[in-house]
Design a protein around this motif. Structure first.
Motif, PDB file in Angstrom:
ATOM      1  N   ARG A  17       0.807  -1.228   0.000  1.00 33.41           N
ATOM      2  CA  ARG A  17       0.000   0.000   0.000  1.00 33.41           C
ATOM      3  C   ARG A  17       0.834   1.270   0.000  1.00 33.41           C
ATOM      4  O   ARG A  17       0.305   2.348  -0.230  1.00 33.41           O
ATOM      5  CB  ARG A  17      -0.894   0.049   1.240  1.00 33.41           C
ATOM      6  CG  ARG A  17      -2.061  -0.908   1.435  1.00 33.41           C
ATOM      7  CD  ARG A  17      -2.348  -1.862   0.362  1.00 33.41           C
ATOM      8  NE  ARG A  17      -3.577  -2.608   0.563  1.00 33.41           N
ATOM      9  CZ  ARG A  17      -3.633  -3.910   0.830  1.00 33.41           C
ATOM     10  NH1 ARG A  17      -2.528  -4.602   1.011  1.00 33.41           N
ATOM     11  NH2 ARG A  17      -4.787  -4.520   0.911  1.00 33.41           N
ATOM     12  N   ASP A  22       4.859   8.674   0.904  1.00 29.61           N
ATOM     13  CA  ASP A  22       3.672   8.480   1.744  1.00 29.61           C
ATOM     14  C   ASP A  22       3.959   8.761   3.206  1.00 29.61           C
ATOM     15  O   ASP A  22       5.108   8.750   3.665  1.00 29.61           O
ATOM     16  CB  ASP A  22       3.151   7.042   1.616  1.00 29.61           C
ATOM     17  CG  ASP A  22       2.294   6.835   0.385  1.00 29.61           C
ATOM     18  OD1 ASP A  22       2.115   7.797  -0.391  1.00 29.61           O
ATOM     19  OD2 ASP A  22       1.809   5.707   0.192  1.00 29.61           O
ATOM     20  N   CYS A  24       3.134   7.251   6.998  1.00 30.18           N
ATOM     21  CA  CYS A  24       2.793   5.978   7.640  1.00 30.18           C
ATOM     22  C   CYS A  24       2.943   6.120   9.148  1.00 30.18           C
ATOM     23  O   CYS A  24       3.556   7.071   9.634  1.00 30.18           O
ATOM     24  CB  CYS A  24       3.716   4.859   7.160  1.00 30.18           C
ATOM     25  SG  CYS A  24       3.858   4.697   5.378  1.00 30.18           S
ATOM     26  N   SER A  99      -1.219   5.700   4.478  1.00 29.77           N
ATOM     27  CA  SER A  99      -1.295   4.482   3.654  1.00 29.77           C
ATOM     28  C   SER A  99      -1.170   3.205   4.464  1.00 29.77           C
ATOM     29  O   SER A  99      -1.731   2.171   4.084  1.00 29.77           O
ATOM     30  CB  SER A  99      -0.232   4.510   2.553  1.00 29.77           C
ATOM     31  OG  SER A  99       1.053   4.662   3.110  1.00 29.77           O
ATOM     32  N   ARG A 134      -6.170   6.258   4.629  1.00 29.01           N
ATOM     33  CA  ARG A 134      -6.773   6.640   3.349  1.00 29.01           C
ATOM     34  C   ARG A 134      -7.561   5.461   2.800  1.00 29.01           C
ATOM     35  O   ARG A 134      -7.299   4.305   3.173  1.00 29.01           O
ATOM     36  CB  ARG A 134      -5.700   7.056   2.349  1.00 29.01           C
ATOM     37  CG  ARG A 134      -4.766   5.930   1.926  1.00 29.01           C
ATOM     38  CD  ARG A 134      -3.953   6.306   0.705  1.00 29.01           C
ATOM     39  NE  ARG A 134      -2.936   5.328   0.379  1.00 29.01           N
ATOM     40  CZ  ARG A 134      -3.146   4.164  -0.227  1.00 29.01           C
ATOM     41  NH1 ARG A 134      -4.382   3.799  -0.559  1.00 29.01           N
ATOM     42  NH2 ARG A 134      -2.149   3.343  -0.485  1.00 29.01           N
ATOM     43  N   GLY A 137      -5.927   2.070   2.172  1.00 28.53           N
ATOM     44  CA  GLY A 137      -4.858   1.900   3.150  1.00 28.53           C
ATOM     45  C   GLY A 137      -5.096   0.689   4.027  1.00 28.53           C
ATOM     46  O   GLY A 137      -6.200   0.140   4.082  1.00 28.53           O
TER      47      GLY A 137
END
Length: 197
Positions: A17, A22, A24, A99, A134, A137
């Motif tokens: 993902r 991104d 996290c 994500s 998201r 995610g």
């Protein structure tokens, strides 16, 4: 050859993902294994928030990161805070855009077993995670039940996961059925894409 471990599967599901840049979250930094994994997956333009209530855990995580990441890498933020406060630390612009969020419940490996994750704060953190994720995610939760208090937390997390609405979330469990001594197992939650109107 053997089956993939629950820890490896959690990373595999998260890694599927995560794209470059991104944001996290490692909700339970521990010794930094997942923090490092998330940082590498998100790359130098990414951001990882890692939470733990023990200074020794964050020191261990920082040491692991410094040994593996470039000095130029500034994309990890370590928070000496309970994971149920993650929404207070994650920037508002990232709410609903995370994500991958990873949890490893239980106690810090190599430390006292008296400091453990607790059902109340864990469930609050899991609820916050669903808001922060998201669409598409994933949330991974590795559950350990073999220590005092572990069974109660495992039962609470199982009940929470089973009650998630199917239209909004896809939930799976991965466990080894015939292993002794309470082997850890994985619960993974994917936030579904909203239905087309």
């Amino acid at each position: 050859m053997g089956f993939i471990s629950v820890l490896s599967l959690a990373q595999e599901l998260a890694g599927q993902r995560i794209g470059p840049g991104d944001c996290c979250i490692d909700a339970t930094a521990g010794n930094g294994v997942d923090t490092l994994f998330l940082a590498k997956a998100a790359g130098s333009g990414g951001l990882v928030h890692a939470f733990d209530i023990q200074e020794t855990a964050l020191a261990s995580t920082a040491a692991r990161l410094s040994g593996e990441l470039s000095e130029r890498f500034t994309g990890v933020r370590l928070h000496l805070a309970s994971h149920d406060r993650m929404k207070d630390y994650v920037e508002a612009e990232h709410h609903g855009r995370i994500s991958a969020i990873m949890f490893n419940l239980g106690y810090l490996p190599g430390a006292e077993h008296t400091v453990i994750t607790q059902p109340g704060t864990t469930l609050a953190a899991l609820d916050s995670s669903l808001e922060l994720l998201r669409p598409g995610g994933v949330l991974t939760v590795v559950v350990y039940s073999g220590h005092p208090g572990g069974e109660e937390e495992a039962e609470a997390v199982n009940t929470w996961a089973e009650a998630l609405p199917q239209r909004e979330f896809q939930v799976m469990s991965y466990r080894f059925m015939n292993q002794q001594n309470h082997p850890p197992y994985l619960i993974a939650v994917e936030k579904r894409q909203p239905a087309a109107k």
